[in-house]
Write a protein that holds these residues in place. Structure first.
Motif, PDB file in Angstrom:
ATOM      1  N   HIS A  30       0.720  -1.110   0.195  1.00  0.00           N
ATOM      2  CA  HIS A  30       0.049  -0.038  -0.043  1.00  0.00           C
ATOM      3  C   HIS A  30       0.675   1.244   0.073  1.00  0.00           C
ATOM      4  O   HIS A  30       2.097   1.231   0.599  1.00  0.00           O
ATOM      5  N   SER A  31       0.245   2.517  -0.569  1.00  0.00           N
ATOM      6  CA  SER A  31       1.190   3.348  -0.724  1.00  0.00           C
ATOM      7  C   SER A  31       1.370   4.454   0.453  1.00  0.00           C
ATOM      8  O   SER A  31       2.288   5.091   0.680  1.00  0.00           O
ATOM      9  N   ASN A  32       0.519   3.899   1.585  1.00  0.00           N
ATOM     10  CA  ASN A  32       0.850   4.537   3.163  1.00  0.00           C
ATOM     11  C   ASN A  32       1.646   3.578   4.018  1.00  0.00           C
ATOM     12  O   ASN A  32       2.034   3.878   5.200  1.00  0.00           O
ATOM     13  N   LEU A  33       2.072   2.579   3.149  1.00  0.00           N
ATOM     14  CA  LEU A  33       3.007   1.635   4.463  1.00  0.00           C
ATOM     15  C   LEU A  33       4.321   2.298   4.525  1.00  0.00           C
ATOM     16  O   LEU A  33       5.084   2.473   3.286  1.00  0.00           O
ATOM     17  N   LEU A  34       4.810   2.327   5.705  1.00  0.00           N
ATOM     18  CA  LEU A  34       6.154   2.743   5.985  1.00  0.00           C
ATOM     19  C   LEU A  34       7.067   1.659   5.660  1.00  0.00           C
ATOM     20  O   LEU A  34       6.942   0.585   6.011  1.00  0.00           O
ATOM     21  N   HIS A  35       8.081   2.002   4.885  1.00  0.00           N
ATOM     22  CA  HIS A  35       9.141   1.185   4.511  1.00  0.00           C
ATOM     23  C   HIS A  35      10.540   1.733   4.473  1.00  0.00           C
ATOM     24  O   HIS A  35      10.547   2.893   4.255  1.00  0.00           O
ATOM     25  N   SER A  36      11.432   0.801   4.382  1.00  0.00           N
ATOM     26  CA  SER A  36      12.972   1.489   4.328  1.00  0.00           C
ATOM     27  C   SER A  36      13.712   0.454   4.214  1.00  0.00           C
ATOM     28  O   SER A  36      13.186  -0.616   3.844  1.00  0.00           O
ATOM     29  N   SER A  37      15.330   0.535   3.853  1.00  0.00           N
ATOM     30  CA  SER A  37      16.034  -0.630   3.587  1.00  0.00           C
ATOM     31  C   SER A  37      17.381  -0.168   3.947  1.00  0.00           C
ATOM     32  O   SER A  37      17.739   1.151   3.992  1.00  0.00           O
ATOM     33  N   SER A  38      18.326  -0.929   4.545  1.00  0.00           N
ATOM     34  CA  SER A  38      19.638  -0.636   4.889  1.00  0.00           C
ATOM     35  C   SER A  38      20.501  -0.602   3.835  1.00  0.00           C
ATOM     36  O   SER A  38      20.221  -1.251   2.418  1.00  0.00           O
ATOM     37  N   SER A  39      21.782  -0.207   3.890  1.00  0.00           N
ATOM     38  CA  SER A  39      22.768  -0.184   2.946  1.00  0.00           C
ATOM     39  C   SER A  39      23.071  -1.589   2.828  1.00  0.00           C
ATOM     40  O   SER A  39      23.014  -2.603   3.347  1.00  0.00           O
ATOM     41  N   ASN A  40      23.914  -2.013   1.373  1.00  0.00           N
ATOM     42  CA  ASN A  40      24.015  -3.468   1.177  1.00  0.00           C
ATOM     43  C   ASN A  40      25.733  -3.318   1.357  1.00  0.00           C
ATOM     44  O   ASN A  40      26.835  -2.920   0.437  1.00  0.00           O
ATOM     45  N   ASP A  41      26.254  -4.016   2.528  1.00  0.00           N
ATOM     46  CA  ASP A  41      27.401  -4.225   2.778  1.00  0.00           C
ATOM     47  C   ASP A  41      27.965  -5.939   2.475  1.00  0.00           C
ATOM     48  O   ASP A  41      29.061  -6.366   2.788  1.00  0.00           O
ATOM     49  N   SER A  42      27.101  -6.577   1.832  1.00  0.00           N
ATOM     50  CA  SER A  42      27.291  -7.891   1.477  1.00  0.00           C
ATOM     51  C   SER A  42      28.152  -7.737   0.031  1.00  0.00           C
ATOM     52  O   SER A  42      28.373  -6.844  -0.741  1.00  0.00           O
ATOM     53  N   ASP A  43      28.408  -9.105  -0.355  1.00  0.00           N
ATOM     54  CA  ASP A  43      29.155  -9.158  -1.640  1.00  0.00           C
ATOM     55  C   ASP A  43      28.092  -9.585  -2.789  1.00  0.00           C
ATOM     56  O   ASP A  43      28.612  -9.747  -3.905  1.00  0.00           O
ATOM     57  N   HIS A  44      26.877  -9.335  -2.623  1.00  0.00           N
ATOM     58  CA  HIS A  44      26.076  -9.692  -3.546  1.00  0.00           C
ATOM     59  C   HIS A  44      24.949  -8.487  -4.015  1.00  0.00           C
ATOM     60  O   HIS A  44      24.305  -7.737  -2.891  1.00  0.00           O
ATOM     61  N   HIS A  45      24.785  -8.258  -5.202  1.00  0.00           N
ATOM     62  CA  HIS A  45      23.940  -7.163  -5.623  1.00  0.00           C
ATOM     63  C   HIS A  45      22.293  -7.222  -5.012  1.00  0.00           C
ATOM     64  O   HIS A  45      22.026  -8.478  -4.933  1.00  0.00           O
ATOM     65  N   ARG A  46      21.540  -6.425  -5.018  1.00  0.00           N
ATOM     66  CA  ARG A  46      20.218  -6.474  -4.675  1.00  0.00           C
ATOM     67  C   ARG A  46      19.590  -5.615  -5.415  1.00  0.00           C
ATOM     68  O   ARG A  46      19.192  -4.067  -5.229  1.00  0.00           O
ATOM     69  N   ARG A  47      19.095  -5.891  -6.675  1.00  0.00           N
ATOM     70  CA  ARG A  47      18.552  -5.175  -7.742  1.00  0.00           C
ATOM     71  C   ARG A  47      17.155  -5.676  -7.680  1.00  0.00           C
ATOM     72  O   ARG A  47      16.600  -6.799  -7.400  1.00  0.00           O
ATOM     73  N   SER A  48      16.307  -4.587  -8.115  1.00  0.00           N
ATOM     74  CA  SER A  48      14.784  -4.848  -7.947  1.00  0.00           C
ATOM     75  C   SER A  48      14.148  -3.895  -9.066  1.00  0.00           C
ATOM     76  O   SER A  48      14.688  -2.996  -9.353  1.00  0.00           O
ATOM     77  N   PHE A  49      12.761  -4.460  -9.433  1.00  0.00           N
ATOM     78  CA  PHE A  49      12.040  -3.557 -10.452  1.00  0.00           C
ATOM     79  C   PHE A  49      10.505  -3.377  -9.657  1.00  0.00           C
ATOM     80  O   PHE A  49      10.060  -4.282  -9.255  1.00  0.00           O
ATOM     81  N   ILE A  50      10.158  -2.295  -9.885  1.00  0.00           N
ATOM     82  CA  ILE A  50       8.980  -1.926  -9.265  1.00  0.00           C
ATOM     83  C   ILE A  50       8.025  -1.211 -10.107  1.00  0.00           C
ATOM     84  O   ILE A  50       8.275  -0.205 -10.659  1.00  0.00           O
ATOM     85  N   MET A  51       6.828  -1.697 -10.042  1.00  0.00           N
ATOM     86  CA  MET A  51       5.665  -1.061 -10.903  1.00  0.00           C
ATOM     87  C   MET A  51       4.824  -0.413 -10.133  1.00  0.00           C
ATOM     88  O   MET A  51       4.471  -0.826  -9.027  1.00  0.00           O
TER      89      MET A  51
END
Length: 251
Positions: free
Chosen positions: A195-216
């Motif tokens: 939902h557009s009012n859901l609070l969300h966040s994400s931490s930095s990527n300190d790992s050896d692996h990419h975290r790529r995403s596609f959002i519609m």
């Protein structure tokens, strides 16, 4: 169908629902091929800096073109699920690819999407995002975090957080203990609808692996958008392609 009645109940209660394996490995491979080899994403991606000065890269567009991203955005598995969760027909708003690359990808501050979509003139928060994991999303590489049920609070005040738009930090500190914080770990091909009012966040990527995403991102067709000209715009329903629309692209 991608979702059940219980999924719809969960979305209304918690503000999000995760659908595992909505896209196949072949479809995800083709999307990653486009991220790595296509000209549009690479040319338009810009770094978005967090409070610490680290950046995640973001490419965003507002039109459905004849590309793999439009194929995914008009896929009936996506559009019909969005219609069910919104409770009515849906209009395409925009798409984006987020690249939180290994060892360097920055964080995303706590925010609500409607916190800034409101500033773009949308009258109601009857809007939704479909977040596709292109790589495995883990706690270590900065998976999405959500505050379950926080969409019931309504829109919060937002301001600048680095180069990002973030929710009022003092209010976040006051209310965060009221909600369960969920780290949304995801396998490639899984889709988180939220939902557009859901609070969300994400931490930095300190790992050896990419975290790529596609959002519609979609809006209910009944949700008017106030334009700077003073006019009121109602968006047309999103077209629906075939279920195999992604597989015709290279990769």
């Amino acid at each position: 169908m991608s979702v059940t009645f219980k999924d719809v109940e969960k979305y209304r209660r918690d503000g999000f629902v995760l659908v595992e394996g909505l896209f196949s490995p072949d479809e995800i491979r083709k999307m990653i091929h486009e991220v790595e080899n296509g000209s549009d994403v690479a040319a338009s991606a810009e770094g978005v800096v967090d409070r610490s000065g680290r950046a995640a890269r973001l490419a965003i567009w507002f039109d459905l073109k004849k590309d793999i991203w439009a194929g995914a955005s008009t896929c009936p598995r996506i559009v019909n699920t969005v219609r069910i969760l919104l409770g009515e027909d849906a209009a395409f708003f925009h798409g984006k690819v987020m690249m939180k690359e290994a060892k360097t990808g920055g964080a995303w501050e706590w925010h609500q999407d409607y916190g800034y979509w409101y500033e773009q003139g949308f009258v109601y928060p009857n809007m939704i995002s479909a977040f596709v994991a292109l790589d495995e999303a883990t706690v270590e590489n900065g998976c999405l975090q959500v505050l379950s049920g926080s969409h019931h609070m309504g829109r919060m005040n937002h301001g600048k957080a680095g180069a990002q738009t973030g929710a009022d930090p003092s209010r976040i500190n006051e209310i965060s203990s009221m909600f369960e914080r969920v780290h949304v770990t995801m396998k490639p091909g899984s889709v988180l609808f939220f939902h557009s009012n859901l609070l969300h966040s994400s931490s930095s990527n300190d790992s050896d692996h990419h975290r790529r995403s596609f959002i519609m991102c979609y809006s209910a067709c009944s949700n008017p958008q106030l334009l700077t000209s003073g006019e009121m715009k109602f968006r047309e329903p999103c077209p629906v392609d075939t279920d195999a629309s992604i597989l015709k692209f290279p990769g």
